[in-house]
Design a protein around this motif. Structure first.
Motif, PDB file in Angstrom:
ATOM      1  N   ASP A 159       0.819  -1.219   0.000  1.00  7.29           N
ATOM      2  CA  ASP A 159       0.000   0.000   0.000  1.00  7.29           C
ATOM      3  C   ASP A 159       0.851   1.267   0.000  1.00  7.29           C
ATOM      4  OD1 ASP A 159      -2.201  -1.749   0.285  1.00  7.29           O
ATOM      5  OD2 ASP A 159      -2.030  -1.668   2.470  1.00  7.29           O
ATOM      6  N   GLU A 160       1.979   1.244  -0.727  1.00  4.44           N
ATOM      7  CA  GLU A 160       2.847   2.417  -0.737  1.00  4.44           C
ATOM      8  C   GLU A 160       2.156   3.623  -1.378  1.00  4.44           C
ATOM      9  OE1 GLU A 160       6.056  -0.687  -2.084  1.00  4.44           O
ATOM     10  OE2 GLU A 160       3.838  -0.690  -2.011  1.00  4.44           O
ATOM     11  N   ILE A 161       2.480   4.788  -0.860  1.00  4.58           N
ATOM     12  CA  ILE A 161       2.031   6.056  -1.426  1.00  4.58           C
ATOM     13  C   ILE A 161       3.255   6.934  -1.611  1.00  4.58           C
ATOM     14  CG2 ILE A 161       0.597   8.119  -1.121  1.00  4.58           C
ATOM     15  CD1 ILE A 161      -1.212   6.505   0.708  1.00  4.58           C
ATOM     16  N   TYR A 162       3.360   7.554  -2.790  1.00  2.00           N
ATOM     17  CA  TYR A 162       4.446   8.484  -3.083  1.00  2.00           C
ATOM     18  C   TYR A 162       3.857   9.770  -3.657  1.00  2.00           C
ATOM     19  CZ  TYR A 162       7.267   4.235  -2.806  1.00  2.00           C
ATOM     20  OH  TYR A 162       7.853   3.063  -2.389  1.00  2.00           O
ATOM     21  N   THR A 163       4.574  10.854  -3.505  1.00  2.00           N
ATOM     22  CA  THR A 163       4.150  12.083  -4.170  1.00  2.00           C
ATOM     23  C   THR A 163       4.518  11.984  -5.648  1.00  2.00           C
ATOM     24  OG1 THR A 163       6.253  13.211  -3.763  1.00  2.00           O
ATOM     25  CG2 THR A 163       4.549  13.405  -2.064  1.00  2.00           C
ATOM     26  N   GLY A 164       3.963  12.889  -6.443  1.00  2.00           N
ATOM     27  CA  GLY A 164       4.264  12.893  -7.867  1.00  2.00           C
ATOM     28  C   GLY A 164       3.080  12.484  -8.710  1.00  2.00           C
ATOM     29  N   ASP A 166       2.354   9.642 -10.263  1.00  2.00           N
ATOM     30  CA  ASP A 166       1.786   8.324  -9.980  1.00  2.00           C
ATOM     31  C   ASP A 166       2.054   7.989  -8.518  1.00  2.00           C
ATOM     32  OD1 ASP A 166       0.996   5.711  -9.747  1.00  2.00           O
ATOM     33  OD2 ASP A 166       2.103   4.992 -11.508  1.00  2.00           O
ATOM     34  N   PRO A 167       1.022   8.073  -7.664  1.00  2.00           N
ATOM     35  CA  PRO A 167       1.241   7.865  -6.222  1.00  2.00           C
ATOM     36  C   PRO A 167       1.657   6.450  -5.856  1.00  2.00           C
ATOM     37  CG  PRO A 167      -1.105   8.019  -6.714  1.00  2.00           C
ATOM     38  CD  PRO A 167      -0.377   8.390  -7.975  1.00  2.00           C
ATOM     39  N   ARG A 168       1.609   5.514  -6.790  1.00  2.00           N
ATOM     40  CA  ARG A 168       2.040   4.138  -6.515  1.00  2.00           C
ATOM     41  C   ARG A 168       3.407   3.819  -7.107  1.00  2.00           C
ATOM     42  NH1 ARG A 168      -1.458   3.418  -2.401  1.00  2.00           N
ATOM     43  NH2 ARG A 168      -3.590   3.824  -3.080  1.00  2.00           N
ATOM     44  N   ASP A 169       4.056   4.824  -7.682  1.00  2.00           N
ATOM     45  CA  ASP A 169       5.344   4.617  -8.339  1.00  2.00           C
ATOM     46  C   ASP A 169       6.453   5.193  -7.473  1.00  2.00           C
ATOM     47  OD1 ASP A 169       7.528   4.373  -9.958  1.00  2.00           O
ATOM     48  OD2 ASP A 169       6.793   5.688 -11.552  1.00  2.00           O
ATOM     49  N   GLY A 170       7.297   4.329  -6.938  1.00  2.00           N
ATOM     50  CA  GLY A 170       8.360   4.767  -6.057  1.00  2.00           C
ATOM     51  C   GLY A 170       9.608   5.237  -6.762  1.00  2.00           C
ATOM     52  N   SER A 171       9.610   5.285  -8.079  1.00  2.00           N
ATOM     53  CA  SER A 171      10.806   5.704  -8.802  1.00  2.00           C
ATOM     54  C   SER A 171      10.987   7.208  -8.779  1.00  2.00           C
ATOM     55  CB  SER A 171      10.743   5.220 -10.263  1.00  2.00           C
ATOM     56  OG  SER A 171       9.640   5.818 -10.941  1.00  2.00           O
ATOM     57  N   ASP A 172       9.958   7.935  -8.407  1.00  2.00           N
ATOM     58  CA  ASP A 172      10.038   9.394  -8.379  1.00  2.00           C
ATOM     59  C   ASP A 172       9.164   9.903  -7.236  1.00  2.00           C
ATOM     60  OD1 ASP A 172      10.737  11.942  -9.122  1.00  2.00           O
ATOM     61  OD2 ASP A 172       9.068  12.161 -10.527  1.00  2.00           O
ATOM     62  N   GLY A 173       9.517  11.020  -6.673  1.00  2.00           N
ATOM     63  CA  GLY A 173       8.706  11.603  -5.623  1.00  2.00           C
ATOM     64  C   GLY A 173       9.153  11.195  -4.235  1.00  2.00           C
ATOM     65  N   THR A 174       8.426  11.683  -3.248  1.00  2.00           N
ATOM     66  CA  THR A 174       8.726  11.453  -1.840  1.00  2.00           C
ATOM     67  C   THR A 174       7.877  10.320  -1.301  1.00  2.00           C
ATOM     68  OG1 THR A 174       9.272  13.788  -1.520  1.00  2.00           O
ATOM     69  CG2 THR A 174       8.718  12.524   0.453  1.00  2.00           C
ATOM     70  N   PHE A 175       8.471   9.480  -0.498  1.00  2.00           N
ATOM     71  CA  PHE A 175       7.790   8.350   0.136  1.00  2.00           C
ATOM     72  C   PHE A 175       6.862   8.895   1.227  1.00  2.00           C
ATOM     73  CE2 PHE A 175       8.734   4.062   2.460  1.00  2.00           C
ATOM     74  CZ  PHE A 175       7.463   3.608   2.139  1.00  2.00           C
ATOM     75  N   VAL A 176       5.570   8.604   1.130  1.00  2.00           N
ATOM     76  CA  VAL A 176       4.584   9.157   2.061  1.00  2.00           C
ATOM     77  C   VAL A 176       4.167   8.148   3.115  1.00  2.00           C
ATOM     78  CG1 VAL A 176       2.284  10.189   2.296  1.00  2.00           C
ATOM     79  CG2 VAL A 176       3.708  10.738   0.299  1.00  2.00           C
ATOM     80  N   VAL A 266       1.651  16.962  -4.468  1.00  2.00           N
ATOM     81  CA  VAL A 266       0.350  16.447  -4.030  1.00  2.00           C
ATOM     82  C   VAL A 266      -0.811  17.172  -4.696  1.00  2.00           C
ATOM     83  CG1 VAL A 266       1.233  15.629  -1.821  1.00  2.00           C
ATOM     84  CG2 VAL A 266       0.350  17.973  -1.986  1.00  2.00           C
ATOM     85  N   THR A 267      -0.549  17.864  -5.777  1.00  2.00           N
ATOM     86  CA  THR A 267      -1.611  18.611  -6.470  1.00  2.00           C
ATOM     87  C   THR A 267      -2.788  17.712  -6.814  1.00  2.00           C
ATOM     88  OG1 THR A 267       0.036  20.114  -7.413  1.00  2.00           O
ATOM     89  CG2 THR A 267      -2.142  20.065  -8.448  1.00  2.00           C
ATOM     90  N   GLU A 276      -5.918   7.299   3.106  1.00  2.00           N
ATOM     91  CA  GLU A 276      -4.969   6.198   3.303  1.00  2.00           C
ATOM     92  C   GLU A 276      -3.748   6.666   4.106  1.00  2.00           C
ATOM     93  OE1 GLU A 276      -3.592   3.492   0.259  1.00  2.00           O
ATOM     94  OE2 GLU A 276      -5.225   4.162  -1.046  1.00  2.00           O
ATOM     95  N   ALA A 277      -3.245   7.846   3.715  1.00  2.00           N
ATOM     96  CA  ALA A 277      -2.072   8.383   4.402  1.00  2.00           C
ATOM     97  C   ALA A 277      -2.403   8.749   5.847  1.00  2.00           C
ATOM     98  CB  ALA A 277      -1.549   9.608   3.656  1.00  2.00           C
ATOM     99  N   VAL A 278      -3.561   9.358   6.059  1.00  2.00           N
ATOM    100  CA  VAL A 278      -3.973   9.740   7.410  1.00  2.00           C
ATOM    101  C   VAL A 278      -4.096   8.503   8.297  1.00  2.00           C
ATOM    102  CG1 VAL A 278      -5.833  10.724   8.797  1.00  2.00           C
ATOM    103  CG2 VAL A 278      -5.116  11.871   6.686  1.00  2.00           C
ATOM    104  N   ALA A 279      -4.648   7.423   7.750  1.00  2.00           N
ATOM    105  CA  ALA A 279      -4.797   6.182   8.527  1.00  2.00           C
ATOM    106  C   ALA A 279      -3.439   5.672   8.998  1.00  2.00           C
ATOM    107  CB  ALA A 279      -5.508   5.123   7.686  1.00  2.00           C
ATOM    108  N   LYS A 280      -2.431   5.747   8.136  1.00  2.00           N
ATOM    109  CA  LYS A 280      -1.086   5.304   8.525  1.00  2.00           C
ATOM    110  C   LYS A 280      -0.469   6.278   9.541  1.00  2.00           C
ATOM    111  CE  LYS A 280      -0.817   1.717   5.692  1.00  2.00           C
ATOM    112  NZ  LYS A 280      -2.075   1.871   4.927  1.00  2.00           N
TER     113      LYS A 280
END
Length: 492
Positions: A159-164, A166-176, A266-267, A276-280
């Motif tokens: 259930d990873e979330i990233y900024t950018g 594609d929120p499911r793509d960890g190749s770019d953005g910040t790990f949320v 996060v636009t 999802e992020a708040v729950a974590k």
């Protein structure tokens, strides 16, 4: 035979980016039974504020008892644009004063107040738990995980979330946020509780003539909000409602606020993703709360609880979707400037008391020194909270106390951006050097959605709040006071 030292021990627990409302009675349904217990057995501060909402600078203020412009560490020390990589050598700190007063100081967890000078340079015995990104002080946590057979970096994530884009793509953005496969005992939060328990046990078993001051700095609930079950599944995102500030439009606000949506990536986050992020985030905080419970149980089991002052606070808050924002930045909302603060002092504080008096995070520096029968150095912009603790949360009748708080911001990796804020119970005024100022009626608009800076009905309030800001800048020798005062006095 010399008289026994009757000064209290101090256990100070600092969380990282913990929102005020998560442990407040009227806040969201986050399970924080241990923090609630501290409030029930001590004093809960209703109007505690950080002097600045960025890690290194807030922590430097806590250590030095000074507003950021007084210690000079205006932004994060680990970034390439750091104004100061380390605190100046000549600044007095509460920790060094406590050592001189005969206290035994220990420290576990996050530091983030300098690249080259760590807790040991300020009088603490460091017990480990550092994180490579911020401090890289030692390898204790990595060794702990190796011994448990779960090396750092080898966990499975879901259930990873990233900024950018594609929120499911960890190749770019910040790990949320994410769920991790490790056991609770493998988390850094659990490890830091273990180190703290070891410190308490060692003091209980050793020479107890000198009181101790122990500080534990948890790495959370700062992002990434990565937690194992049961905490990762404790809160159902479908049942989490957006805060009122999620309706933010940025109409009439400084342009930098809307710019930060794109800068933080996060636009395009919708509420389903934010939930999802708040729950974590909530799960992370409950995990930390349960570790605090283990620590307090150890205090009780060793017989030290009655002679130990327990303090819980946070360096600053976190947006976590409030105003549709992630992390923090040049947005001086209560989401990141209002902080939790609970203090239990057995035999002194009245259990269940609420303090409405406005206080600052770095007031704890002077508080720790008064608990040690000392006085703050003249350099401190810090006022001891001991009189409030001894008087049920209220100022003594013969004491004058400010009815507002003062804060500032100097920018971060997005660029320098000078701000000053003054806040009373009813209003907040924000001076934004390069853009429109802000004025909020906190009673009518607690979510700070409507900027009233140009509203004709608030002319008197605007002038009064500007005067309060000038007074704070003069009192604290703010270097910007010379020209900002002229600007504010001549403004309509």
């Amino acid at each position: 035979m010399a008289d026994a030292d009757t000064r209290p021990n101090v256990l100070f627990v600092l969380t990282d980016q913990e929102r005020y409302d998560c442990s407040a009675p009227e806040g969201p349904p986050v399970e924080t039974p241990t923090m609630d217990r501290l409030s029930g057995e001590g004093v809960r501060f209703e109007r505690a504020f950080t002097p600045i909402s960025i890690c290194s600078s807030a922590r430097a203020s806590l250590l030095t008892g000074r507003f950021p412009h007084g210690h000079g560490m205006l932004n994060n020390c680990h970034e390439p644009d750091a104004i100061l990589a380390n605190l100046p050598d000549d600044l007095p700190t509460f920790s060094e004063e406590l050592v001189a007063a005969g206290y035994d100081l220990t420290y576990a967890g996050k530091w983030h107040v300098g690249r080259d000078r760590g807790p040991a340079d300020f009088g603490f015995s460091y017990l480990g738990g550092s994180d490579t990104h911020h401090d890289d002080i030692d390898e204790a946590f990595h060794e702990y995980r190796e011994e448990r057979g779960t090396p750092v970096g080898e966990a499975d994530l879901e259930d990873e979330i990233y900024t950018g884009d594609d929120p499911r793509d960890g190749s770019d953005g910040t790990f949320v946020a994410a769920k991790t496969s490790v056991d609770v005992a493998d988390t850094r939060a659990y490890f830091l509780a273990e180190r703290t328990i070891d410190a308490i046990d060692a003091h209980a078993a050793g020479d107890r003539d000198d009181p101790f001051f122990h500080r534990t700095d948890f790495y959370g609930p700062h992002h990434p909000y990565v937690v194992p079950d049961p905490y990762a599944s404790l809160y159902d995102p479908d049942e989490i409602e957006p805060p009122a500030s999620y309706a933010e439009t940025y109409d009439g606000k400084p342009q930098v606020q809307e710019n930060y949506l794109a800068y933080r990536g996060v636009t395009d986050f919708d509420w389903e993703l934010w939930a999802e992020a708040v729950a974590k985030y909530w799960g992370f905080l409950t995990l930390i709360d349960h570790q605090l419970e283990r620590i307090l149980e150890t205090l009780a089991e060793t017989g030290l609880a009655d002679e130990t002052v327990v303090v819980h606070a946070s360096d600053h808050g976190d947006f976590v979707g409030g105003h549709r924002q992630f992390n923090k930045g040049p947005l001086m909302y209560d989401d990141t400037y209002r902080i939790p603060l609970q203090i239990r002092w057995p035999g002194v504080t009245d259990g269940g008391s609420t303090c409405e008096t406005p206080v600052h995070l770095h007031d704890l520096a002077a508080t720790f020194l008064e608990l040690a029968d000392g006085s703050p150095p003249d350099s401190f912009d810090s006022r001891s909270l001991v009189p409030l603790l001894e008087n049920g949360g209220d100022p003594p009748a013969d004491a004058e106390w400010a009815d507002s708080t003062f804060a500032q911001y100097h920018g971060d990796e997005f660029g320098l951006y000078s701000q000053r804020m003054v806040r009373t119970a009813a209003y907040k005024y924000v001076y934004n050097g390069p853009d429109i100022d802000e004025l909020y009626d906190l009673e009518a608009d607690p979510s700070e959605l409507r900027n009233l800076i140009d509203h004709p009905a608030y002319g008197d309030v605007r002038r009064e709040m500007r005067k309060r800001l000038i007074d704070w800048m003069e009192e604290t020798a703010d270097p910007n006071r010379v020209w900002v005062t002229d600007v504010l006095e001549n403004a309509s």
